[in-house]
Design an enzyme around this catalytic site. Sequence first.
Site, PDB file in Angstrom:
ATOM      1  N   GLU A 116       0.502 -67.494  10.209  1.00  0.00           N
ATOM      2  CA  GLU A 116       0.204 -66.684   9.025  1.00  0.00           C
ATOM      3  C   GLU A 116       1.412 -66.750   8.098  1.00  0.00           C
ATOM      4  O   GLU A 116       2.543 -66.483   8.507  1.00  0.00           O
ATOM      5  CB  GLU A 116      -0.094 -65.234   9.452  1.00  0.00           C
ATOM      6  CG  GLU A 116      -0.508 -64.363   8.278  1.00  0.00           C
ATOM      7  CD  GLU A 116      -1.310 -63.133   8.695  1.00  0.00           C
ATOM      8  OE1 GLU A 116      -1.823 -63.087   9.834  1.00  0.00           O
ATOM      9  OE2 GLU A 116      -1.427 -62.206   7.867  1.00  0.00           O
ATOM     10  N   ARG A 117       1.158 -67.140   6.868  1.00  0.00           N
ATOM     11  CA  ARG A 117       2.228 -67.303   5.867  1.00  0.00           C
ATOM     12  C   ARG A 117       3.280 -68.320   6.328  1.00  0.00           C
ATOM     13  O   ARG A 117       4.481 -68.137   6.086  1.00  0.00           O
ATOM     14  CB  ARG A 117       2.916 -65.982   5.542  1.00  0.00           C
ATOM     15  CG  ARG A 117       1.985 -64.811   5.310  1.00  0.00           C
ATOM     16  CD  ARG A 117       0.988 -65.070   4.235  1.00  0.00           C
ATOM     17  NE  ARG A 117       0.075 -63.930   4.056  1.00  0.00           N
ATOM     18  CZ  ARG A 117      -0.979 -63.963   3.266  1.00  0.00           C
ATOM     19  NH1 ARG A 117      -1.304 -65.079   2.621  1.00  0.00           N
ATOM     20  NH2 ARG A 117      -1.750 -62.914   3.130  1.00  0.00           N
ATOM     21  N   ASN A 159      -0.094 -59.436  13.647  1.00  0.00           N
ATOM     22  CA  ASN A 159      -1.557 -59.315  13.694  1.00  0.00           C
ATOM     23  C   ASN A 159      -1.977 -60.019  14.975  1.00  0.00           C
ATOM     24  O   ASN A 159      -2.087 -61.246  15.013  1.00  0.00           O
ATOM     25  CB  ASN A 159      -2.208 -59.992  12.479  1.00  0.00           C
ATOM     26  CG  ASN A 159      -1.868 -59.273  11.180  1.00  0.00           C
ATOM     27  OD1 ASN A 159      -1.647 -58.070  11.164  1.00  0.00           O
ATOM     28  ND2 ASN A 159      -1.822 -60.013  10.083  1.00  0.00           N
ATOM     29  N   LYS A 238       2.457 -53.582  15.124  1.00  0.00           N
ATOM     30  CA  LYS A 238       1.956 -53.247  13.781  1.00  0.00           C
ATOM     31  C   LYS A 238       0.716 -52.392  14.015  1.00  0.00           C
ATOM     32  O   LYS A 238      -0.261 -52.863  14.596  1.00  0.00           O
ATOM     33  CB  LYS A 238       1.607 -54.538  13.044  1.00  0.00           C
ATOM     34  CG  LYS A 238       0.837 -54.349  11.739  1.00  0.00           C
ATOM     35  CD  LYS A 238       0.653 -55.698  11.017  1.00  0.00           C
ATOM     36  CE  LYS A 238      -0.193 -55.573   9.764  1.00  0.00           C
ATOM     37  NZ  LYS A 238      -0.315 -56.844   9.035  1.00  0.00           N
ATOM     38  N   GLU A 242      -3.360 -52.623   7.583  1.00  0.00           N
ATOM     39  CA  GLU A 242      -4.199 -53.788   7.283  1.00  0.00           C
ATOM     40  C   GLU A 242      -5.212 -54.014   8.406  1.00  0.00           C
ATOM     41  O   GLU A 242      -5.325 -55.110   8.953  1.00  0.00           O
ATOM     42  CB  GLU A 242      -3.323 -55.024   7.010  1.00  0.00           C
ATOM     43  CG  GLU A 242      -2.363 -54.770   5.848  1.00  0.00           C
ATOM     44  CD  GLU A 242      -1.525 -55.965   5.423  1.00  0.00           C
ATOM     45  OE1 GLU A 242      -1.282 -56.850   6.251  1.00  0.00           O
ATOM     46  OE2 GLU A 242      -1.120 -55.994   4.244  1.00  0.00           O
ATOM     47  N   ARG A 292       1.050 -47.096  -3.820  1.00  0.00           N
ATOM     48  CA  ARG A 292       1.336 -47.736  -2.541  1.00  0.00           C
ATOM     49  C   ARG A 292       2.808 -47.691  -2.118  1.00  0.00           C
ATOM     50  O   ARG A 292       3.093 -47.457  -0.943  1.00  0.00           O
ATOM     51  CB  ARG A 292       0.816 -49.182  -2.572  1.00  0.00           C
ATOM     52  CG  ARG A 292       1.245 -49.967  -1.386  1.00  0.00           C
ATOM     53  CD  ARG A 292       0.541 -51.292  -1.327  1.00  0.00           C
ATOM     54  NE  ARG A 292       1.286 -52.191  -0.475  1.00  0.00           N
ATOM     55  CZ  ARG A 292       0.959 -53.435  -0.255  1.00  0.00           C
ATOM     56  NH1 ARG A 292      -0.109 -53.953  -0.819  1.00  0.00           N
ATOM     57  NH2 ARG A 292       1.685 -54.196   0.526  1.00  0.00           N
ATOM     58  N   ASP A 321       6.100 -55.252  -0.572  1.00  0.00           N
ATOM     59  CA  ASP A 321       5.802 -56.295   0.404  1.00  0.00           C
ATOM     60  C   ASP A 321       6.520 -57.594   0.013  1.00  0.00           C
ATOM     61  O   ASP A 321       5.866 -58.540  -0.422  1.00  0.00           O
ATOM     62  CB  ASP A 321       4.284 -56.521   0.446  1.00  0.00           C
ATOM     63  CG  ASP A 321       3.874 -57.479   1.538  1.00  0.00           C
ATOM     64  OD1 ASP A 321       4.689 -57.771   2.420  1.00  0.00           O
ATOM     65  OD2 ASP A 321       2.715 -57.953   1.502  1.00  0.00           O
ATOM     66  N   GLU A 349       6.645 -66.316   1.313  1.00  0.00           N
ATOM     67  CA  GLU A 349       5.256 -65.957   0.976  1.00  0.00           C
ATOM     68  C   GLU A 349       5.082 -65.711  -0.516  1.00  0.00           C
ATOM     69  O   GLU A 349       4.185 -66.272  -1.142  1.00  0.00           O
ATOM     70  CB  GLU A 349       4.844 -64.708   1.769  1.00  0.00           C
ATOM     71  CG  GLU A 349       3.449 -64.226   1.410  1.00  0.00           C
ATOM     72  CD  GLU A 349       3.013 -63.020   2.210  1.00  0.00           C
ATOM     73  OE1 GLU A 349       3.744 -62.586   3.118  1.00  0.00           O
ATOM     74  OE2 GLU A 349       1.906 -62.503   1.927  1.00  0.00           O
ATOM     75  N   GLU A 449      12.643 -65.915 -10.340  1.00  0.00           N
ATOM     76  CA  GLU A 449      12.246 -64.591 -10.849  1.00  0.00           C
ATOM     77  C   GLU A 449      11.858 -64.670 -12.326  1.00  0.00           C
ATOM     78  O   GLU A 449      10.889 -64.061 -12.756  1.00  0.00           O
ATOM     79  CB  GLU A 449      13.436 -63.644 -10.668  1.00  0.00           C
ATOM     80  CG  GLU A 449      13.188 -62.234 -11.118  1.00  0.00           C
ATOM     81  CD  GLU A 449      14.392 -61.331 -10.807  1.00  0.00           C
ATOM     82  OE1 GLU A 449      15.529 -61.842 -10.776  1.00  0.00           O
ATOM     83  OE2 GLU A 449      14.181 -60.128 -10.601  1.00  0.00           O
TER      84      GLU A 449
END
Length: 615
Positions: A116-117, A159, A238, A242, A292, A321, A349, A449
């Site tokens: 993942e990522r 996850n 975790k 999510e 958030r 995040d 990511e 950036e």
Amino acid sequence: MSEAIRRTWLPYLNDDVPAGCATPAETAAFELALGCQRLGAPVPGLREDAALGEGYHIYTESGRPVIAGGSAGLLYGAYAYLEALAAGEDAPEGVQKPFYGLRMIDCWDNADGSIERGYSGRSLWFEGGRFQWDPRRIRQLGRMLGSAGVNALCVNNVNVHAEAEDLIEDAGLTELARFADALRPFGVKLMVSVNFAQPMRHGIPTADPLDEAVQQWWAERADAVWRAVPDLAGFLVKADSEHRPGPFTYGRSHAEGANMLARAVAPHGGVLVWRAFVYNCMQDWRDKKTDRPMAAYETYAPLDGQFDGNVILQVKNGPYDFQVREPVSPTLLAMPNTNLALEWQLAQEYTGHQIDLYAMNPMWHEMTADLPPETVMAVAAVSNLGRDDNFTGHPFAAANLYGYGRYAWNPRVDPEAVLRRWARLTYALPGAQEDALVAMLMNSRSVYEKYTAPLGLCWMVNPEGHYGPSPYGYEFSLWGTYNRAGRDAVGIDRTAAGTGYVLQYPEALRRRYETPEACPDDLLLFFHRLRYDYRMRDGRTLIQRIYDDHFEGAEQTEAMARTLEGLSLPEPDKTEALERMRLQIRDAREWRDVINTFFRRLSGVDDEKTRTIYD
Ligand code: GCV
């Protein structure tokens, strides 16, 4: 995968990776024998001194260098000695100890081999639902981790998909133990991500942390896991995030959830690392009250002091995040009675997928101003590793892995010195070229950036994979990720009059962020909603600054390409870096044109410098 061992920051050790070593002390002896022979240096004596633990003491005795340390300390001392000589410096003398006792890499590797990522190929150790690896590559990986100073590797994704649950079931323990054996000689202990609801797989109708059957299941599981891997570092969790299961389902707090698991691993000396990445991921964009970035603080600050001594709360560096720029997470400043770990993300990511150049040490260093390194007791970073020949996708992304280890040993280390050391060890370029490479890396975040999300603007990225521009991509989504760009103004008011997020900070930071006048430019739109004609400190309007940054960022990318072309890098690194730079230039132009067009269309304001902004 090629047979040849790829160049790392230890090229003088290339082509022979330690085999047959069982302990870090044995690896230290192997590495010194090989490295000193290749560097033409005297081989130091090794003196095991358990009291030094992971620290080491290098000194001269009767004209001969000596390295003293605990077993892992000897290894770290050996690498420090070899690195200094390879970099053309005198052998270091004196005692060195790591600042953080736990220096983790979190791997989001799935048992099916995907990551993942992940931007460096497939997993180095999983394939087809099980552990499967090339021993030589894993030894080289161990050398990279050990020489960087990393001491824990969480092998699987937070996850935890069904196949990965097997890692701690009886059937999976033999393989877990074999993998632990492979990395132990490099001072690296394993950690495993576990599914909070795993007892339910075994006929227990609940995962309620206060249920005795659940507690007993975890205690017995921990007994079995530590029997197989006695030096396992701990479990990582975790929960309630999510769509992962967690204690909220049973009306329990995260302290109750974490402590239940912590008590299962405590008899074995294990730690329970609990992630604080918890927020409502089913938000309604029309709701302007739910913010958030406030979520982690709201969940955890009231629990300060309630976690057991072997729980470590792992908090991402910023409240969102891993965006390009975020203020320090206020949760990290609000829990003096809790063991905290600061979590960074080496995997790029949101920072360019290891296509775009993005050196992270300057960013980590910058954070020490607002978050004294003593505030946390551990550091963690999401891995950027994979099965690509060069391990990190972009050959220069290795600087982030190396740099992370240096920072974990000393969070106040000078970022430029780290990048220079990495560049010198890896490429040994002529002086002016080394300067150019280091300057390019030092500036790489600022360039990225500018052409992506300047001024603290977040989430203009394509939701599909998080690469490339998409100003509306996250604007009406469930994830609480908005820029709220309108016809006249952009940004989110997080002052006391707005969402109130700023009130989560201690006074000094609150004052800095509370007004646009005091707020640093690079976080202006994170904290404030401002009109496009707002005058910045330098007299430019806000909209002009947005245009200028995007033009400048894209231009600077082209300048970086010219620098890169002038470097006498070895192959295949040069070709790989140039290929990725070609993509970076293409994508920086795309960012520039999409974002500038978006704002031009919304605001109706032209670029003062009359450069091309498409309609
Ligand atoms: C592992 C972000 C990423 C997810 C990741 C999550 C996390 O949301 O996009 O891929 O999940 O962070 O840190 O748990």
